[in-house]
Design an enzyme around this catalytic site. Structure first.
Site, PDB file in Angstrom:
ATOM      1  N   GLN A 103       0.830  -1.199   0.000  1.00  0.00           N
ATOM      2  CA  GLN A 103       0.000   0.000   0.000  1.00  0.00           C
ATOM      3  C   GLN A 103       0.867   1.253   0.000  1.00  0.00           C
ATOM      4  O   GLN A 103       0.568   2.231  -0.701  1.00  0.00           O
ATOM      5  CB  GLN A 103      -0.928   0.005   1.220  1.00  0.00           C
TER       6      GLN A 103
ATOM      7  N   ALA B 111      -0.353   0.474  14.006  1.00  0.00           N
ATOM      8  CA  ALA B 111      -1.112   1.355  14.895  1.00  0.00           C
ATOM      9  C   ALA B 111      -0.702   1.167  16.342  1.00  0.00           C
ATOM     10  O   ALA B 111      -0.787   2.104  17.141  1.00  0.00           O
ATOM     11  CB  ALA B 111      -2.609   1.077  14.737  1.00  0.00           C
TER      12      ALA B 111
ATOM     13  N   GLU C   1     -11.547   4.704   8.688  1.00  0.00           N
ATOM     14  CA  GLU C   1     -11.947   3.344   8.323  1.00  0.00           C
ATOM     15  C   GLU C   1     -10.769   2.370   8.304  1.00  0.00           C
ATOM     16  O   GLU C   1     -10.558   1.639   7.330  1.00  0.00           O
ATOM     17  CB  GLU C   1     -12.684   3.345   6.990  1.00  0.00           C
TER      18      GLU C   1
ATOM     19  N   HIS D 151      -9.664  -2.895  11.803  1.00  0.00           N
ATOM     20  CA  HIS D 151      -8.637  -3.918  11.576  1.00  0.00           C
ATOM     21  C   HIS D 151      -7.616  -4.010  12.711  1.00  0.00           C
ATOM     22  O   HIS D 151      -6.865  -4.989  12.771  1.00  0.00           O
ATOM     23  CB  HIS D 151      -7.848  -3.609  10.298  1.00  0.00           C
TER      24      HIS D 151
END
Length: 271
Positions: A99, A125, A142, A146
């Site tokens: 990504q 994160a 969003e 996850h």
């Protein structure tokens, strides 16, 4: 990185699916879009941009601040923040190297023209590769559905936020902590059945922010501006009764909702 995340955002490249458009990967914020008329790609792109705008507006004025996006994906939200909100700099962080490679390719011109104002960094994160007090604002759009450990995410957010800074997170959560919620969602939605999305109540995040020392923690339901529009758009590709259409069903049955969660790091007291 969990294997289902590695596959979905790597070889499978979720961003190429027709239900997403413009390089964004989110359900959209449809408040300003007329759902009574046929929807096209321009309306879909605007819905995704407007979700970012709603989050960035809630984060407060960004001028002269360093902004971090956690789970930046292809970096479209970072670019929108940079062009429309005038921060000093924007950092996009993502756990997936593919990504980040795509993001750097998509924004090569900006990276070249404005060195220092936009960067993309790999990190989780729960373990952010940044200094204490590095950012005036942290946003996440969003992606929190996850994150394996919301407590660690909250602690890291509090650490990298400077005193007086604010965090704004948009994601979907269960409406309560009833023990049957994970099973209900796994029965309705493939993304919960395969573990891509993790079923947790919104209080898991708000309580984690409070425990991390953040104040003014607030969770606002924005589902009425997300789920109906998302379902109308899905109807272009997915028939009624197929599993993606069950997001609206889960919302209508008061199992799942979409939230904007904000919190502040207290400012230091003057001596």
């Amino acid at each position: 990185m969990r294997s289902v995340v590695r596959e979905t955002y790597g070889p499978a490249d979720l961003g190429k699916e027709k239900i997403f458009a413009g390089g964004f990967i989110n359900f959209g914020y449809w408040r300003a879009i007329d759902l009574a008329v046929p929807l096209g790609v321009p309306e879909r792109v605007r819905s995704q941009e407007d979700l970012y705008r709603h989050v960035l507006d809630s984060a407060g004025p960004l001028g002269d601040l360093n902004v971090l996006e956690v789970g930046c994906g292809l970096g479209m939200g970072c670019a929108l923040a940079l062009s429309e909100y005038g921060p000093a700099a924007v950092t996009g962080m993502d756990i997936h190297p593919q990504q980040l490679e795509r993001a750097r390719g998509a924004h090569a011109g900006t990276l070249r023209r404005e060195p220092g104002r936009l960067r993309f960094v790999r990190g989780a994160a729960e373990r952010m590769p940044f200094e204490d007090d590095e950012f005036g604002t942290v946003v996440s759009v969003e992606a929190a559905q996850h994150f394996p450990d919301l407590t660690a995410f909250a602690a890291e957010t509090a650490r990298v936020l400077r005193p007086g800074g604010r965090v704004a997170v948009a994601s979907f959560f269960t409406v309560d902590d009833a023990p049957g919620r994970p099973g209900e969602l796994a029965g309705l939605l493939d993304t919960y059945a395969n573990g891509l999305d993790i079923a947790r109540p919104v209080t898991a995040l708000t309580e984690a922010f409070t425990t991390a020392g953040l104040t003014g923690v607030r969770a606002e339901s924005i589902g009425r501006h997300v789920w109906p529009g998302w379902d109308r758009w899905l109807g272009r590709e997915w028939a009624a009764g197929t599993w993606p259409r069950n997001f609206l069903r889960a919302y209508e049955q008061r199992i799942l909702d979409y939230y904007l969660v904000t919190a502040d790091r207290p400012a230091r007291r003057a001596d």
